[in-house]
Design an enzyme around this catalytic site. Structure first.
Site, short mmCIF file in Angstrom:
data_model
loop_
_atom_site.label_atom_id
_atom_site.label_comp_id
_atom_site.label_asym_id
_atom_site.label_seq_id
_atom_site.Cartn_x
_atom_site.Cartn_y
_atom_site.Cartn_z
N CYS A 29 0.84 -1.20 0.00
CA CYS A 29 0.00 0.00 0.00
C CYS A 29 0.88 1.25 0.00
O CYS A 29 0.66 2.19 -0.78
CB CYS A 29 -0.90 -0.04 1.24
SG CYS A 29 -2.18 1.22 1.23
N CYS A 30 1.90 1.28 0.85
CA CYS A 30 2.81 2.43 0.90
C CYS A 30 3.61 2.53 -0.40
O CYS A 30 3.90 3.63 -0.87
CB CYS A 30 3.78 2.31 2.06
SG CYS A 30 3.09 2.77 3.66
N CYS A 63 -3.66 3.84 9.52
CA CYS A 63 -2.38 3.39 10.07
C CYS A 63 -1.86 4.30 11.17
O CYS A 63 -0.67 4.29 11.49
CB CYS A 63 -1.34 3.31 8.95
SG CYS A 63 -1.84 2.24 7.61
N CYS A 85 7.41 4.12 6.03
CA CYS A 85 6.55 3.93 4.86
C CYS A 85 7.35 3.41 3.66
O CYS A 85 6.78 2.89 2.71
CB CYS A 85 5.86 5.23 4.49
SG CYS A 85 6.97 6.54 4.01
S1 SF4 Z 1 0.36 4.65 5.63
FE1 SF4 Z 1 -1.22 3.03 5.57
S2 SF4 Z 1 -2.89 3.76 4.28
FE2 SF4 Z 1 -1.08 5.11 3.96
S3 SF4 Z 1 -0.12 4.30 2.15
FE3 SF4 Z 1 0.89 3.34 3.93
S4 SF4 Z 1 -0.26 1.43 4.37
FE4 SF4 Z 1 -1.48 2.69 2.94
#
Ligand code: SF4
Length: 250
Positions: A115-116, A200, A223
């Protein structure tokens, strides 16, 4: 372009310089091919304050993941307007749209690294192709990864990452905020000492580590923007970091 040896020597020299001196050097050396990144949280405010006063119009990259608290977006709007910041929003590559929409709620929990990667790392990699220097606000006291960072870090593709606040502590940030009467992120006083994406980030106690509320209990502290994942230039290289089968989406 500076040689590796020159970068190492300057990085050592900058250990005793102030953040303002380092930013002035960066602007003098690289303008107009220099940008900074900011997540527009309370810790980001001192660097934004310094940079916007040293070089008006310097591009500030803000990664719009689509998962931000609305308070972050409002705070960003307010600061950008008050300080006339040249904010440039970065978004995920549209090739991820179908996958991201199908997995909107589960992706941050099932595979936060992926996701990051698609929401933060890839968009930043793309944006930084247009500049030669990147000013970042990381500090050594924030995480074990950042503890080993250098003030100047040469990337393989020639990009120079500049970390002017690296030697600052939480107390330095607080002192600078008070001395300059700077605004705080609206969630700060509610216990959100470090604010990332809503799925998060949780509120923490006053004595907890500043970033204890980020990916809490999930064994993740970064991240990817400030780790080796960032240096992996495409998904094929970065795939070993992920758990989902990403071959289906590219
Ligand atoms: S901080 Fe959480 S929601 Fe944001 S990009 Fe990363 S995993 Fe995804």
């Amino acid at each position: 372009m500076l040689s590796v040896q020159e970068i190492e020597r300057l990085s050592e020299e900058f250990e005793t310089r102030t953040p303002r001196e380092i930013i002035e050097w960066a602007v003098g050396m690289y303008w107009p091919e220099v940008a900074m990144s900011s997540s527009f949280q309370t810790q980001s405010v001192p660097l934004l304050h310094m940079v916007t006063r040293i070089k008006r119009g310097l591009p500030v990259f803000f990664i719009d993941t689509g998962y931000h608290f609305w308070e972050t977006l409002m705070f960003r709007e307010q600061l950008a307007s008050d300080w006339k910041i040249n904010v440039i929003d970065l978004y995920r590559d549209t090739r991820w749209d179908v996958f991201a929409r199908q997995n909107t709620r589960t992706l941050p929990l099932e595979d936060p690294n992926l996701c990051c990667y698609l929401h933060k790392v890839q968009p930043m990699q793309k944006a930084l192709k247009d500049v030669k220097a990147w000013i970042s606000g990381i500090r050594r006291d924030q995480t074990s990864v950042r503890a080993h960072a250098k003030i100047l870090e040469a990337q393989e593709d020639g990009l120079l990452k500049i970390n002017p606040l690296l030697n600052w502590t939480k107390a330095d940030v607080k002192r600078y905020m008070e001395e300059n009467d700077l605004p705080k992120h609206p969630l700060y006083e509610k216990g959100y000492r470090s604010v990332g994406c809503a799925p998060c980030t949780i509120a923490i106690g006053v004595n907890d580590d500043e970033r204890a509320g980020r990916w809490a209990g999930r064994g993740k502290v970064e991240c990817g923007l400030h780790t080796d994942m960032f240096r992996k230039k495409d998904i094929a290289e970065a795939k070993s970091e992920f758990h989902l089968d990403v071959t289906k989406v590219k």
